[in-house]
Design an enzyme around this catalytic site. Structure first.
Site, PDB file in Angstrom:
ATOM      1  N   LYS A   1      12.064  54.814  30.717  1.00 25.69           N
ATOM      2  CA  LYS A   1      12.247  54.841  32.047  1.00 25.69           C
ATOM      3  C   LYS A   1      11.816  53.531  32.727  1.00 25.69           C
ATOM      4  CE  LYS A   1      10.566  59.753  32.004  1.00 25.69           C
ATOM      5  NZ  LYS A   1      11.988  60.518  32.604  1.00 25.69           N
TER       6      LYS A   1
ATOM      7  N   ASP B   1      -0.531  60.696  33.435  1.00 24.77           N
ATOM      8  CA  ASP B   1       0.675  61.100  33.021  1.00 24.77           C
ATOM      9  C   ASP B   1       1.466  59.804  34.152  1.00 24.77           C
ATOM     10  OD1 ASP B   1       3.321  61.083  33.215  1.00 24.77           O
ATOM     11  OD2 ASP B   1       3.523  63.392  33.646  1.00 24.77           O
TER      12      ASP B   1
ATOM     13  N   GLN C   1       6.157  58.154  35.548  1.00 25.03           N
ATOM     14  CA  GLN C   1       6.889  57.690  37.016  1.00 25.03           C
ATOM     15  C   GLN C   1       6.397  56.584  37.553  1.00 25.03           C
ATOM     16  OE1 GLN C   1       9.991  58.714  37.218  1.00 25.03           O
ATOM     17  NE2 GLN C   1      10.135  60.404  36.036  1.00 25.03           N
TER      18      GLN C   1
ATOM     19  N   CYS D   1      12.150  69.747  34.813  1.00 24.42           N
ATOM     20  CA  CYS D   1      11.051  70.124  34.001  1.00 24.42           C
ATOM     21  C   CYS D   1       9.593  70.170  34.846  1.00 24.42           C
ATOM     22  CB  CYS D   1      10.514  68.796  32.974  1.00 24.42           C
ATOM     23  SG  CYS D   1      11.954  68.548  31.894  1.00 24.42           S
TER      24      CYS D   1
HETATM   25  N1  PMP Z   1       5.905  63.196  33.019  1.00 20.56           N
HETATM   26  C1  PMP Z   1       6.731  62.737  33.885  1.00 20.56           C
HETATM   27  C2  PMP Z   1       6.148  62.699  35.496  1.00 20.56           C
HETATM   28  C3  PMP Z   1       7.886  62.479  33.880  1.00 20.56           C
HETATM   29  O1  PMP Z   1       8.833  62.176  34.858  1.00 20.56           O
HETATM   30  C4  PMP Z   1       8.458  62.598  32.396  1.00 20.56           C
HETATM   31  C5  PMP Z   1      10.132  62.376  32.102  1.00 20.56           C
HETATM   32  N2  PMP Z   1      11.010  63.206  32.926  1.00 20.56           N
HETATM   33  C6  PMP Z   1       7.701  62.999  31.556  1.00 20.56           C
HETATM   34  C7  PMP Z   1       6.346  63.276  31.845  1.00 20.56           C
HETATM   35  C8  PMP Z   1       8.149  63.250  29.873  1.00 20.56           C
HETATM   36  O2  PMP Z   1       8.547  61.618  29.469  1.00 20.56           O
HETATM   37  P1  PMP Z   1       9.506  61.810  28.243  1.00 20.56           P
HETATM   38  O3  PMP Z   1      10.460  62.623  28.077  1.00 20.56           O
HETATM   39  O4  PMP Z   1       9.838  60.327  28.284  1.00 20.56           O
HETATM   40  O5  PMP Z   1       8.309  61.962  27.119  1.00 20.56           O
END
Ligand code: PMP
Length: 411
Positions: free
Chosen positions: A225, A199, A202, A365
């Site tokens: 991001k 993932d 970040q 989240c």
């Molecule tokens: N993984 C991480 C570590 C994140 O910070 C985020 C976004 N906050 C996501 C996944 C999800 O990204 P997105 O909402 O752009 O799909």
């Protein structure tokens, strides 16, 4: 190299007042602002080249297709993938991880297999695996964390074993800011014939990413991001896997032949991109990559670490404040989660907004992480390369004012 002090002028949104104070935007882990250069790419596309891709023979369609595919090449180079066939455009990290759980999961995961993630994952790197484990009778396992906020490597060596089929980890945590040693995890995964999924939400915006050096099997990230628009992201996958995987969505654009009762797919990467894609978004992501490359990802990483090294000790000097994650800027990106004693993080974020300082508060989240740390929530300031030491000072002053305001339990 660009002078960081002049970069702010590329971001018109930063020049506004919020609650009669100049805006200090420190919610970059949620989404970043867009420079004029990227906005210009979007506008140029819609004003000059807007057409659907891959289908038309007319000039506009050819130009749109060329720009869309050029953008794929920019992404390929940005993450050092071997070939553009390994770069799939998605809606964002969440879509990429969901596609993997569906497509890789359906093809390769069997009953009794283990899927390994960590306690610091974002919900989008948890729930798809919960769902896959339930569908297949597989087991989801969590890597524990050390007190400093690193993944416990001793425990990891036990938990990642011959039963492991997938290891899926954040490169950088959106709460702890910690950078995880993905290359080491990829080695542990591969020794056990498991795949390494990253993932990269970040990480890709803040540091050099080299998927080949990491030996990642898959790597997902989001355009919004990293100065690009919302609704566009990337899933990288090694060709050997993508070839064996079925598309998740079916329809126009991704087919070779459609018969009455069966169909065949286009070659990679298009077999995964059903329907009209986010053409403008993909092209603008290419613009964002050009913009970031112009500054240099190594410079961005170094500059953000300087900001962290500047702000972390100042935060602690305030007193009555707890920050989470490693305290050493070497292992910390610009994401700083914190709490003020006896003040709810939502109140902290609201009070900071009154001072023009935008931070986030909540579980970010990452509810399993909050439970693991025994916290209901935290505030979070997240820096990007257009933030300055003055922004850091404004944060510190605003926190001091907040502390003062709540001193007698006032609200
Ligand atoms: N993984 C991480 C570590 C994140 O910070 C985020 C976004 N906050 C996501 C996944 C999800 O990204 P997105 O909402 O752009 O799909």
């Amino acid at each position: 190299m660009r002078d960081f002090s002049t970069i702010r002028k590329d971001f018109p949104i930063l020049f506004q007042e919020v609650n009669d104070e100049p805006l200090v935007y420190l919610d970059n882990a949620a989404t970043t602002q867009k420079p004029t250069q990227v906005l210009d790419v979007l506008r140029h596309y819609y004003e000059n080249d807007n057409a659907n891709v891959h289908r038309g023979v007319h000039t506009l369609a050819e130009r749109a297709t060329e720009d869309y595919e050029n953008s794929r090449e920019k992404v390929r180079a940005f993450i050092n993938a071997k070939e553009t066939a390994e770069v799939l455009f998605t809606r964002g990290t969440t879509t990429g991880l969901n596609w993997l759980a569906r497509s890789y999961g359906d093809a390769f995961i069997k009953e009794g297999d283990e899927i390994v993630i960590s306690y610091m994952e974002h919900h989008s790197n948890i729930i798809p695996w919960q769902q896959l484990a339930e569908r297949k009778g597989a087991t989801l396992r969590y890597l524990p964390l050390t007190d400093e906020g690193f993944i416990d490597m001793t425990a990891a060596k036990e938990i990642i074993n011959e039963k492991t089929a997938i290891v899926s980890l954040a490169y950088v945590s959106n709460v702890l800011g910690v950078i995880n040693p993905i290359k080491e995890f990829a080695e542990m995964a591969h020794v056990n014939d498991a795949v390494m999924i990253v993932d990269g939400a970040q990480a890709a915006p803040h540091m050099v990413v080299d998927v080949q050096a990491l030996d990642a099997d898959f790597f997902a990230f989001s355009g919004h991001k990293m100065c690009g628009p919302t609704g566009i992201g990337v899933l990288y996958g090694k060709r050997k896997w993508l070839e064996q995987m079925e598309p998740v969505e079916f329809g126009g654009e991704m087919i070779d032949f459609v018969n009455l009762y069966d169909s065949t797919w286009k070659e990679l990467p298009w077999k995964f991109e059903a329907g009209t894609p986010n053409i403008a978004g993909a092209i603008a992501l290419g613009g964002a990559i050009d913009y970031l490359n112009d500054i240099g990802m190594e410079n961005i990483h170094r500059y953000e670490q300087e900001l962290v090294a500047y702000v972390l000790p100042k935060l602690h000097e305030i007193g009555g404040i707890t920050t989470y994650g490693p305290q050493d800027p070497e292992h910390h990106t610009g994401v700083i989660a914190f709490n003020l004693d006896a003040i709810h993080p939502h109140d902290v974020a609201t009070a900071l907004d009154m001072e023009g300082v935008a931070v986030r508060a909540g579980h970010h989240c990452a509810q399993p992480l909050m439970n693991y740390l025994n916290l209901p929530a935290t505030a979070r300031a997240s820096f990007y390369f257009y933030n300055t030491k003055e922004d850091a000072d404004r944060l510190i002053e605003a926190i001091q004012a907040t502390k003062e305001f709540f001193k007698d339990g006032a609200i």
